[in-house]
Design a protein around this motif. Structure first.
Motif, PDB file in Angstrom:
ATOM      1  N   GLY A 313      44.068  30.456  44.188  1.00 33.58           N
ATOM      2  CA  GLY A 313      45.195  28.596  44.696  1.00 33.58           C
ATOM      3  C   GLY A 313      44.976  27.283  44.791  1.00 33.58           C
ATOM      4  O   GLY A 313      43.593  27.018  45.214  1.00 33.58           O
ATOM      5  N   PHE A 314      45.661  26.327  44.023  1.00 34.63           N
ATOM      6  CA  PHE A 314      45.871  25.470  44.282  1.00 34.63           C
ATOM      7  C   PHE A 314      45.324  24.812  45.813  1.00 34.63           C
ATOM      8  O   PHE A 314      46.277  25.893  46.559  1.00 34.63           O
ATOM      9  CB  PHE A 314      46.538  24.108  43.934  1.00 34.63           C
ATOM     10  N   GLY A 315      43.813  24.156  46.480  1.00 36.06           N
ATOM     11  CA  GLY A 315      44.727  23.399  47.522  1.00 36.06           C
ATOM     12  C   GLY A 315      44.239  24.366  47.945  1.00 36.06           C
ATOM     13  O   GLY A 315      43.739  23.990  49.831  1.00 36.06           O
ATOM     14  N   ALA A 316      43.872  25.366  47.753  1.00 35.48           N
ATOM     15  CA  ALA A 316      43.356  26.221  48.902  1.00 35.48           C
ATOM     16  C   ALA A 316      41.523  26.092  49.230  1.00 35.48           C
ATOM     17  O   ALA A 316      40.601  25.242  48.339  1.00 35.48           O
ATOM     18  CB  ALA A 316      43.310  27.579  48.335  1.00 35.48           C
ATOM     19  N   ALA A 317      41.126  26.380  50.187  1.00 39.40           N
ATOM     20  CA  ALA A 317      39.888  25.803  51.153  1.00 39.40           C
ATOM     21  C   ALA A 317      38.851  26.455  49.764  1.00 39.40           C
ATOM     22  O   ALA A 317      37.886  25.622  49.614  1.00 39.40           O
ATOM     23  CB  ALA A 317      39.864  25.769  51.819  1.00 39.40           C
ATOM     24  N   ASP A 318      38.538  27.282  49.456  1.00 43.94           N
ATOM     25  CA  ASP A 318      37.357  28.127  48.243  1.00 43.94           C
ATOM     26  C   ASP A 318      37.847  27.416  47.073  1.00 43.94           C
ATOM     27  O   ASP A 318      36.567  26.966  46.514  1.00 43.94           O
ATOM     28  CB  ASP A 318      38.151  29.564  47.971  1.00 43.94           C
ATOM     29  N   THR A 319      39.028  27.063  46.654  1.00 44.31           N
ATOM     30  CA  THR A 319      38.717  26.611  45.130  1.00 44.31           C
ATOM     31  C   THR A 319      38.406  24.558  45.523  1.00 44.31           C
ATOM     32  O   THR A 319      37.817  24.551  45.094  1.00 44.31           O
ATOM     33  CB  THR A 319      40.523  25.607  44.982  1.00 44.31           C
ATOM     34  N   MET A 320      39.430  23.926  46.809  1.00 43.93           N
ATOM     35  CA  MET A 320      38.227  22.539  46.779  1.00 43.93           C
ATOM     36  C   MET A 320      37.153  22.574  47.020  1.00 43.93           C
ATOM     37  O   MET A 320      35.653  21.906  46.339  1.00 43.93           O
ATOM     38  CB  MET A 320      38.941  22.438  47.617  1.00 43.93           C
ATOM     39  N   HIS A 321      36.229  23.659  47.381  1.00 46.15           N
ATOM     40  CA  HIS A 321      34.860  23.631  47.936  1.00 46.15           C
ATOM     41  C   HIS A 321      33.846  23.406  46.468  1.00 46.15           C
ATOM     42  O   HIS A 321      33.189  23.169  46.306  1.00 46.15           O
ATOM     43  CB  HIS A 321      34.236  24.657  48.899  1.00 46.15           C
ATOM     44  N   LEU A 322      34.562  25.305  45.620  1.00 43.71           N
ATOM     45  CA  LEU A 322      33.859  25.751  44.475  1.00 43.71           C
ATOM     46  C   LEU A 322      34.198  24.123  43.594  1.00 43.71           C
ATOM     47  O   LEU A 322      33.041  23.238  43.112  1.00 43.71           O
ATOM     48  CB  LEU A 322      34.880  26.310  43.932  1.00 43.71           C
TER      49      LEU A 322
END
Ligand code: DON
Length: 576
Positions: A313-322
């Protein structure tokens, strides 16, 4: 002041974040009702630029039967008048053109070159310290401008208008003037010190009594009108060999600059092959060296493609981290390998290969940020041999243009060519003044980007065209110095991974990591909980002002969707 088609919110980061929490999978053009942010819609073409007057004149060209390249060149010259802080004839840039009929995507490289008298150490003092003042605010900061030659080449090869026809609206805007919008007045006030330092610049931006122009007053540029008229009458070579060239050389001779008649007469734009990659079934074309943009967009997408970004998902910590982890690794490689391929070998194939992305991905942990100090430029073998402006234009006949051009800083070096009415770039600061010493954007360059006569300085500008099933699909790019590449990446991921319509995609809050400094820069609009999760993994978060201005288009199901970036109050998209 004329109204312009600009998206209806600014600084509404939290609202945007709330919107983005809603799944929008594959929403782009199918049904827009029910969404909160709406692109401009057209059925026969679209223009998105950072200034409503440039959008308007380019739109007129399309409406009169001109093609996307005609409209782009017209917009390019108009921006030089209406947005002199970045639109330019004293700088350079890159234009990607995609022709659906032939299937060809080409890049016109009209980046500035170092003058023949430039030397590797010209911006170092006797102790070998890099002196940023010299590479930014002196006549030596200017590379040989490429814009006039580049736009003329585009028109000659792919347009239908004459150069005089494409210049006519710009000449009219310079001669008759235009009403000053707030952004223009604010920009001049902010850069006041720099713009009053040289008499030629002061005379351009201030009234005779020295006072600034007010919002709503008319701003005329007679010297610039005369320069553009000479080019219209005598052709692009006038800029390089005629009276305009003489004015540039005289300016250089008066102030210890390096650009000579020979440098100007010898300037040539190049037609290059863009960098190309694949992302979830889409063909991604973006600017190749001397820009680092295309190479690193492809590199980062290759790394990220293996993850379920849409699911996270957009803006999720996982997405932003990667995303941050991919960014760090790409920018580390940039610092080592990237430069002008006419002068140095760049391992383009390695950097953009999926095998190399697999190798880099193996070093990424999901639960821990890799400190930048632990990341060194990788080994992508084998070798084979703060203001810019972007606009996107598409016509109804399958031609699309993605153009980013610049004089580097807002107002470039702050030096106007006396009598010619335009600002000189300070693009020489994009070379590494000294290996390992950061430039104005904190970017570190290596040997590959050292100064050499005739060489093009490394850029981050990333005009991009994404094709789907052989058709032009997404046209985007951005200003923002080092943040250009990551801004462009995010527009692309917002559309492809998160299914946002183009207006939501350009408006969504952005993040940026460039390896050094080791900080994750974020715009307002991400939730504090998410940022806390990222900090817990070891990211150092730094809250930043708005990043980039990605005037973009999506074409789908025969409809053209324009996304004007709300980060510029003059941005506008107009469909037809
Ligand atoms: O070519 C480059 O990468 C830089 N000279 C671009 C500068 C820039 O985007 C400034 N803008 N906001």
């Amino acid at each position: 002041m004329r109204p312009h088609a600009l998206v209806p919110f600014l600084g509404a980061g939290l609202v945007v974040a709330a919107l983005l929490a809603t799944p929008l999978a594959q929403a782009q053009s199918a049904i827009l009702e029910g969404e909160r942010f709406h692109p401009e819609v057209g059925t026969r073409g679209m223009v998105a630029t950072s200034h409503f007057l440039a959008t308007e004149v380019a739109h007129e060209v399309l409406a009169a039967g001109g093609n996307a390249v005609d409209a782009a060149v017209t917009a390019g010259f108009a921006l030089a008048v209406t947005q002199p802080r970045s639109g330019n004839i004293g700088g350079g840039g890159f234009m990607l053109i995609s022709d659906e009929d032939s299937g060809e995507v080409i890049a016109i490289d009209y980046r500035e070159t170092a003058p023949a008298a430039a030397t590797e150490t010209m911006f170092q003092d006797e102790q070998g310290n890099a002196v940023s003042e010299w590479s930014r605010f002196t006549h030596r900061a200017a590379g040989v401008p490429g814009t006039v030659a580049g736009l003329a080449l585009a028109l000659e090869e792919y347009g239908t208008l004459t150069l005089a026809e494409a210049l006519a609206p710009a000449i009219r805007l310079a001669e008759e003037g235009f009403e000053i919008p707030p952004r223009f007045a604010e920009g001049v006030a902010q850069a006041g010190d720099r713009l009053t330092r040289w008499e030629s610049t002061r005379a351009m931006f201030f009234k005779e009594d020295g006072s600034p122009y007010e919002v709503g007053e008319t701003f005329r540029q007679p010297d610039l009108a005369a320069t553009l008229t000479r080019i219209a009458e005598q052709g692009a070579r006038e800029f390089y060999e005629g009276e305009t060239a003489e004015l540039i050389v005289a300016e250089m001779e008066r102030h210890d600059g390096l650009i000579t008649r020979e440098d100007l007469a010898g300037y040539r734009p190049d037609i290059r092959e863009p960098s190309h990659g694949n992302y979830r079934g889409h063909d991604v074309y973006a600017m190749s060296p001397p820009s680092s943009g295309g190479v690193h967009i492809v590199q980062m997408l290759n790394i990220l493609e293996a993850y379920d970004i849409a699911g996270m998902g957009f803006g999720a910590a996982d997405t932003m981290h990667l995303m941050a982890e991919a960014m760090k690794r790409a920018y580390a490689d940039r610092s080592e390998y990237l430069g002008d391929t006419d002068f140095v070998e760049v391992p383009l194939e390695g950097l953009t290969s999926e095998g190399y992305a697999d190798e880099l991905r193996a070093g990424i942990a999901l639960d821990r940020a890799t400190p930048s100090a632990e990341i060194a430029p990788g080994n992508p073998l084998p070798y084979e041999s703060s203001e810019t402006t972007h606009f996107s234009i598409a016509d109804g006949d399958g031609l699309a243009v993605s153009n980013t051009y610049t004089i580097n800083f807002s107002y470039g070096s702050g030096i106007a060519v006396a009598g010619a009415g335009f600002l000189l770039n300070n693009e020489m600061d994009d070379f590494s003044a000294k290996p390992g010493v950061p430039n104005a954007y904190g970017l570190i360059g290596g040997e590959a980007n050292k100064i050499e006569p005739g060489k093009r300085m490394l850029s981050s500008m990333t005009p991009t065209i994404v094709k789907r099933d052989g058709r032009n699909f997404l046209i985007t790019g951005s200003p923002g110095g080092s943040r250009i590449i990551t801004t462009t990446l995010q527009v692309l991921m917002n559309v492809i991974d998160h299914g946002m319509n183009i207006q939501s995609a350009v408006s969504a809050p952005r993040l940026h990591h460039q390896w050094l400094p080791d900080e994750l820069r974020i715009e307002a609009g991400f939730s504090p909980d998410t940022l806390a999760l990222l900090e817990a993994r070891g990211h150092t978060i730094s809250q930043e002002a708005a990043m980039g201005a990605a005037q973009s288009i999506v074409i789908e199901d025969g409809r053209f969707h324009g996304g004007a970036d709300p980060r510029r109050s003059t941005s506008s998209a107009m469909g037809l």
